[in-house]
Each structure stands twice: as C-alpha cells, then as structure tokens.
Design a protein around this motif. Structure first.
Motif, PDB file in Angstrom:
ATOM      1  N   VAL A 116     -14.140 -11.585   4.636  1.00 23.13           N
ATOM      2  CA  VAL A 116     -13.355 -11.212   5.819  1.00 23.13           C
ATOM      3  C   VAL A 116     -12.252 -12.232   6.059  1.00 23.13           C
ATOM      4  O   VAL A 116     -11.103 -11.868   6.377  1.00 23.13           O
ATOM      5  CB  VAL A 116     -14.266 -11.063   7.054  1.00 23.13           C
ATOM      6  N   ARG A 117     -12.556 -13.519   5.913  1.00 23.84           N
ATOM      7  CA  ARG A 117     -11.519 -14.549   6.053  1.00 23.84           C
ATOM      8  C   ARG A 117     -10.358 -14.283   5.085  1.00 23.84           C
ATOM      9  O   ARG A 117      -9.179 -14.385   5.456  1.00 23.84           O
ATOM     10  CB  ARG A 117     -12.097 -15.930   5.791  1.00 23.84           C
ATOM     11  N   GLU A 118     -10.699 -13.965   3.854  1.00 24.68           N
ATOM     12  CA  GLU A 118      -9.656 -13.754   2.856  1.00 24.68           C
ATOM     13  C   GLU A 118      -8.835 -12.504   3.153  1.00 24.68           C
ATOM     14  O   GLU A 118      -7.616 -12.499   2.987  1.00 24.68           O
ATOM     15  CB  GLU A 118     -10.300 -13.678   1.466  1.00 24.68           C
ATOM     16  N   LEU A 119      -9.486 -11.449   3.608  1.00 21.98           N
ATOM     17  CA  LEU A 119      -8.747 -10.239   3.972  1.00 21.98           C
ATOM     18  C   LEU A 119      -7.814 -10.490   5.149  1.00 21.98           C
ATOM     19  O   LEU A 119      -6.682  -9.986   5.183  1.00 21.98           O
ATOM     20  CB  LEU A 119      -9.723  -9.108   4.307  1.00 21.98           C
ATOM     21  N   LEU A 120      -8.273 -11.294   6.102  1.00 23.16           N
ATOM     22  CA  LEU A 120      -7.454 -11.566   7.286  1.00 23.16           C
ATOM     23  C   LEU A 120      -6.291 -12.497   6.989  1.00 23.16           C
ATOM     24  O   LEU A 120      -5.392 -12.650   7.816  1.00 23.16           O
ATOM     25  CB  LEU A 120      -8.326 -12.157   8.396  1.00 23.16           C
ATOM     26  N   ALA A 121      -6.301 -13.104   5.816  1.00 22.47           N
ATOM     27  CA  ALA A 121      -5.149 -13.916   5.407  1.00 22.47           C
ATOM     28  C   ALA A 121      -4.059 -13.060   4.771  1.00 22.47           C
ATOM     29  O   ALA A 121      -2.983 -13.569   4.444  1.00 22.47           O
ATOM     30  CB  ALA A 121      -5.600 -14.999   4.420  1.00 22.47           C
ATOM     31  N   ASP A 122      -4.323 -11.773   4.606  1.00 20.98           N
ATOM     32  CA  ASP A 122      -3.382 -10.861   3.939  1.00 20.98           C
ATOM     33  C   ASP A 122      -3.132  -9.635   4.826  1.00 20.98           C
ATOM     34  O   ASP A 122      -4.003  -8.771   4.958  1.00 20.98           O
ATOM     35  CB  ASP A 122      -3.960 -10.432   2.591  1.00 20.98           C
ATOM     36  N   TRP A 123      -1.948  -9.565   5.412  1.00 19.71           N
ATOM     37  CA  TRP A 123      -1.591  -8.456   6.302  1.00 19.71           C
ATOM     38  C   TRP A 123      -0.486  -7.585   5.708  1.00 19.71           C
ATOM     39  O   TRP A 123      -0.017  -6.653   6.369  1.00 19.71           O
ATOM     40  CB  TRP A 123      -1.149  -8.991   7.659  1.00 19.71           C
ATOM     41  N   ASP A 124      -0.075  -7.842   4.486  1.00 18.94           N
ATOM     42  CA  ASP A 124       1.054  -7.111   3.918  1.00 18.94           C
ATOM     43  C   ASP A 124       0.730  -5.623   3.752  1.00 18.94           C
ATOM     44  O   ASP A 124       1.485  -4.755   4.229  1.00 18.94           O
ATOM     45  CB  ASP A 124       1.450  -7.717   2.570  1.00 18.94           C
ATOM     46  N   GLY A 125      -0.359  -5.307   3.070  1.00 17.00           N
ATOM     47  CA  GLY A 125      -0.724  -3.911   2.863  1.00 17.00           C
ATOM     48  C   GLY A 125      -0.957  -3.163   4.161  1.00 17.00           C
ATOM     49  O   GLY A 125      -0.414  -2.067   4.363  1.00 17.00           O
ATOM     50  N   SER A 139      -9.650  -0.478  -8.647  1.00 16.41           N
ATOM     51  CA  SER A 139      -9.989   0.903  -8.359  1.00 16.41           C
ATOM     52  C   SER A 139      -9.165   1.852  -9.221  1.00 16.41           C
ATOM     53  O   SER A 139      -8.088   1.506  -9.707  1.00 16.41           O
ATOM     54  CB  SER A 139      -9.736   1.194  -6.878  1.00 16.41           C
ATOM     55  N   LYS A 140      -9.663   3.086  -9.375  1.00 19.35           N
ATOM     56  CA  LYS A 140      -8.934   4.129 -10.086  1.00 19.35           C
ATOM     57  C   LYS A 140      -8.017   4.927  -9.158  1.00 19.35           C
ATOM     58  O   LYS A 140      -7.337   5.844  -9.626  1.00 19.35           O
ATOM     59  CB  LYS A 140      -9.922   5.075 -10.772  1.00 19.35           C
ATOM     60  N   MET A 141      -8.006   4.591  -7.885  1.00 22.95           N
ATOM     61  CA  MET A 141      -7.188   5.348  -6.941  1.00 22.95           C
ATOM     62  C   MET A 141      -5.712   5.227  -7.302  1.00 22.95           C
ATOM     63  O   MET A 141      -5.223   4.135  -7.595  1.00 22.95           O
ATOM     64  CB  MET A 141      -7.415   4.859  -5.506  1.00 22.95           C
ATOM     65  N   GLN A 142      -5.010   6.344  -7.237  1.00 26.98           N
ATOM     66  CA  GLN A 142      -3.578   6.344  -7.494  1.00 26.98           C
ATOM     67  C   GLN A 142      -2.920   7.524  -6.780  1.00 26.98           C
ATOM     68  O   GLN A 142      -3.584   8.500  -6.452  1.00 26.98           O
ATOM     69  CB  GLN A 142      -3.298   6.418  -8.996  1.00 26.98           C
ATOM     70  N   GLY A 143      -1.616   7.402  -6.549  1.00 30.53           N
ATOM     71  CA  GLY A 143      -0.849   8.495  -5.979  1.00 30.53           C
ATOM     72  C   GLY A 143      -0.475   8.340  -4.522  1.00 30.53           C
ATOM     73  O   GLY A 143       0.466   8.988  -4.057  1.00 30.53           O
ATOM     74  N   ALA A 144      -1.203   7.508  -3.761  1.00 24.46           N
ATOM     75  CA  ALA A 144      -0.883   7.342  -2.346  1.00 24.46           C
ATOM     76  C   ALA A 144       0.407   6.552  -2.171  1.00 24.46           C
ATOM     77  O   ALA A 144       0.777   5.737  -3.023  1.00 24.46           O
ATOM     78  CB  ALA A 144      -2.030   6.630  -1.628  1.00 24.46           C
ATOM     79  N   ASP A 145       1.089   6.786  -1.062  1.00 21.34           N
ATOM     80  CA  ASP A 145       2.317   6.037  -0.778  1.00 21.34           C
ATOM     81  C   ASP A 145       2.038   4.543  -0.668  1.00 21.34           C
ATOM     82  O   ASP A 145       2.831   3.714  -1.130  1.00 21.34           O
ATOM     83  CB  ASP A 145       2.943   6.542   0.530  1.00 21.34           C
ATOM     84  N   VAL A 146       0.916   4.210  -0.043  1.00 22.77           N
ATOM     85  CA  VAL A 146       0.500   2.814   0.099  1.00 22.77           C
ATOM     86  C   VAL A 146      -0.980   2.738  -0.264  1.00 22.77           C
ATOM     87  O   VAL A 146      -1.787   3.518   0.238  1.00 22.77           O
ATOM     88  CB  VAL A 146       0.705   2.292   1.542  1.00 22.77           C
ATOM     89  N   ILE A 147      -1.344   1.828  -1.156  1.00 24.06           N
ATOM     90  CA  ILE A 147      -2.743   1.582  -1.486  1.00 24.06           C
ATOM     91  C   ILE A 147      -3.090   0.154  -1.092  1.00 24.06           C
ATOM     92  O   ILE A 147      -2.433  -0.794  -1.513  1.00 24.06           O
ATOM     93  CB  ILE A 147      -3.023   1.803  -2.983  1.00 24.06           C
ATOM     94  N   ILE A 148      -4.111   0.012  -0.258  1.00 27.63           N
ATOM     95  CA  ILE A 148      -4.554  -1.301   0.226  1.00 27.63           C
ATOM     96  C   ILE A 148      -5.874  -1.642  -0.448  1.00 27.63           C
ATOM     97  O   ILE A 148      -6.846  -0.880  -0.352  1.00 27.63           O
ATOM     98  CB  ILE A 148      -4.755  -1.313   1.746  1.00 27.63           C
ATOM     99  N   GLU A 149      -5.935  -2.773  -1.105  1.00 33.96           N
ATOM    100  CA  GLU A 149      -7.176  -3.216  -1.721  1.00 33.96           C
ATOM    101  C   GLU A 149      -8.050  -3.942  -0.710  1.00 33.96           C
ATOM    102  O   GLU A 149      -7.550  -4.610   0.197  1.00 33.96           O
ATOM    103  CB  GLU A 149      -6.884  -4.140  -2.903  1.00 33.96           C
TER     104      GLU A 149
END
Length: 411
Positions: A67-76, A171-181
């Motif tokens: 959670v700490r690491e995710l909260l350090a990244d707000w770009d997506g 992930s294998k997800m593709q096609g979305a305008d924005v993909i957030i890891e």
C-alpha cells in the motif's frame, strides 16, 4: 492465548488525521523511514510465526508495504480520473473477488459525487445494459485473462466509451484507454493482496476524480485516510494470534460461519466467505445486514459462528439491533470493528463473544474501511485452512476430481 470471549482494543486509539498540506512530506518521509525496517520486521515475523507460510499468508503480510508503494504512485489514477471526469455514468465491472472490489469502487466513486454502478462482468457481457455515449467503464481483473473480464472490456472498447483497466503487474489486459497496475501477481489462488491493491487504486482514482469534480473536501478525506492505512494494517497483523484462535476454535467445533456486513462492507461479508471457501473448503455464507435479518437469521444456530463487520456509518443502529437479536439466539460472535452502543458493547463480556478492532480512534471514511476489514477475514481463511489441513493456495487443483471439474469450463 486470550480467552475466546475476551476483547482487545487497537493500539491506535486516538490516531488522528494528517493535515493535507503535510501529506506529501509525511508520506515520503514515513515511507523512507519504514520501508527497510518494515521489510525486515515482516521477514522476522514470518520466521517466528510459521515455518512454512502459505502464499496466502505471505501476501497478507506484504500488504502494508504494498500500500505504501502504491500510494507513492498517483500517475495512473490521475490519468484514469481525467479519462472518466466528463462521463455521466461509470460502470465498474469484475468477477469474483474483482467484482467485490467493483462494489467497493462504486461506493468510493459515489463518495465523490460520481454516478457509479458495480456490475458483474458476465452480466455486463450477456445481459447488457445499454451503454450511452457519455458512459465510462472500469474493468477490474487480477490477471486480465478471465473470459468475461476480457469480454467486458472488449464490449466497452467497441462501444467507444472511455475505458480504464485495473489489473496486476505482468497482466494480459489490453485495449483500455488507461491501464493501472496494482501489485505483483498473487502467489496463491486465494487472491488477497491483489484485492487490496485494486481497492487502493480505486480509492486513488476516486480522490483524483473528486478534485476534478470540485469535491475537494471528499477528495481530501480519502487522501488523508489512505495515508493512515499502512500503520492500521500493521496493527491488525500484529494481533493475528487472536484470529488464529478464532479459526482453531471454529474448526475444533465444526462451526458454520456466517459473515454479515452493511454499506461498503456488505461486500466484505461474501468476500470473507469466499476466501474461507477457497482456502479451507468450509461451510460459510456472507450476507448484507438487512438481508440477513429478513430470513437467514432463522437458520442461525447456537453452535454457529457469526462474524459481523461493524464500522461507523449509516448502519450502526441496525447492526445494534442485529447483535441484540443474536444475543437472544445464543450464537457465538466474532465482531470485526466496533460495538455500536453501550448496550451492545456489554454483550462482549459473554462467553463466546469477542471483538477484533480494525480502526478504533482513526478518522476514516466508511468507504475506506473495506481495505482494513479484508485483512482479518483473509487471515481467518489461512488459519482455517491450516487447522483443517487444506492447501490454501491450490484452489483444490491438487485433488483429481476438482482438477477435472475445472477443465469442464473456461474461466
């Protein structure tokens, strides 16, 4: 070990909000000071608590740092919020645990004023609501490889509406305008850290969307609440022996388990039941609070274990009614969260009644509490599996009949 009916309060009573102006400095400094020490403490805790930790257990204990690491990244999340900032409705789609994340996402997005609707990906594909030109779609998937998750995203893309994907790394997800890891893929088929990772990302999208929509106060509450989560999670994990005791007692007496929640945590109830089924193959169900009152409660027996999830919010008075009703039936109770009134708090002096605090004293919006309530129900699933001797990580593919059953359909 504490007696089964005895209560322990959180060590974070009095935990207060961090002023928003100081949030960035606080978060950077706190992460720097704790990242190394928490990693080492976590490793030592794993060595001390179990000689053979499951993938599920390791994933649960990795969550505070994740959670700490995710909260350090707000770009997506910021790009995703911008993408859906002009839409009229937002559909949030998922399957299984990812659907449960979609429901929490609905509450988070509505908290900042969006018209959001959670929908199962299967229904989004096969029983579709018409998509309007001003709709937006968020699809949640652990791996981006599930049949109907792919179908849901494909339908949204082909409709030409703004699309956002929330998924794990690689992930294998593709096609979305924005993909957030979110996070690395779960080592266990009983997904845990990817669920919490998706909830963090949804919270971040909601916070940024709230700011874009002029809901600064709500956005600020989410940001300040998110900053508290890692410490609150560590407090929960430090008391895991309480959860282990509940699991061992339940297995020793072959108890049926019923999870009950309301509002944003209405979905924590079926999520808790799902984790326990996946990991330990036990008889368990999860109910929304009012739904439990309207029928299922007549099936609750003295020997059953009821697990209500109770936090500050609109359902408190109704949860008090429910607890008083359970006191008449005589079932055993393990309450996750807070007793709602003095009268219900007094019930926890009874044998077989205990309470597990998750955010006592913290100023936290109800919409964020599912991120905390997830941890004790995930721990319970792992400890139930240990007590029953099942493989919490295998999804029962180590048993031939269940492996064959899984080959009968495409997931």
């Amino acid at each position: 070990m504490k007696p089964f009916g005895e209560e322990r309060r959180s060590c974070l009573d009095g935990f207060k909000i961090v002023p928003l102006a100081l949030y960035s400095v606080f978060a950077m400094g706190y992460t720097l000071l704790t990242s190394i020490s928490n990693t080492e403490i976590g490793k030592e805790k794993l060595r001390m608590t179990t000689s053979n930790p499951t993938g599920l257990y390791r994933s649960i204990h990795a969550q505070p740092q994740a959670v700490r690491e995710l909260l350090a990244d707000w770009d997506g999340p910021a790009r995703a919020a911008e993408k859906v900032s002009k839409v009229g409705r937002i559909f949030v789609s998922g399957i299984g645990t990812s659907y449960h994340a979609s429901v929490v996402g609905e509450y988070l997005l509505r908290f900042v004023g969006a018209d959001a609707w959670a929908v199962r990906s299967f229904e989004f594909v096969h029983y579709p609501r018409p998509l309007r030109p001003d709709d937006g779609v968020i699809v949640i998937s652990h791996r981006g490889s599930k049949l109907h998750g792919i179908g849901a995203l494909q339908r949204a893309v082909e409709s030409g509406v703004p699309t956002v994907g929330i998924t794990g790394k690689n992930s294998k997800m593709q096609g979305a305008d924005v993909i957030i890891e979110t996070v690395e893929q779960d080592p266990s088929s009983t997904h845990s850290i990817s669920y919490v990772g998706a909830l963090v990302r949804l919270s971040q999208v909601a916070a940024r969307l709230g700011a874009l929509r002029g809901e600064e106060r709500q956005a600020e509450r989410l940001i300040q609440g998110l900053a508290q989560l890692p410490a609150l999670m560590e407090d929960i994990l430090s008391r895991e022996d309480e959860v282990r005791q509940i699991a061992e007692e339940a297995v020793a007496h072959a108890r049926r388990l019923y999870f009950v929640g309301a509002g944003p945590n209405a979905v924590t109830a079926p999520e808790g039941a799902l984790k326990a089924k996946e990991a330990a193959y036990v008889t368990t169900e999860g109910f929304e609070l009012e739904q439990a009152i309207h029928g299922p409660q007549v099936a609750f027996e003295v020997d059953d274990l009821l697990i209500p999830i109770s936090v500050k919010g609109g359902a408190q008075s109704r949860m008090a009614d429910f607890l008083l009703a359970l006191s008449e039936i005589g079932s055993r109770i393990w309450l996750i969260g807070e007793a709602t009134t003095t009268e219900t708090a007094n019930l926890f002096s009874r044998p077989g009644w205990s309470r597990f605090a998750i955010c006592d004293g913290a100023e936290l919006s109800e919409e964020l509490t599912p991120l905390l309530a997830a941890l004790p129900v995930q721990l319970l699933a792992d400890f139930l599996a240990r007590a029953r001797g099942t493989n919490a990580d295998s999804f029962r593919k180590d048993q031939e009949a269940y492996d064959r059953a899984g080959s009968r359909f495409q997931i």
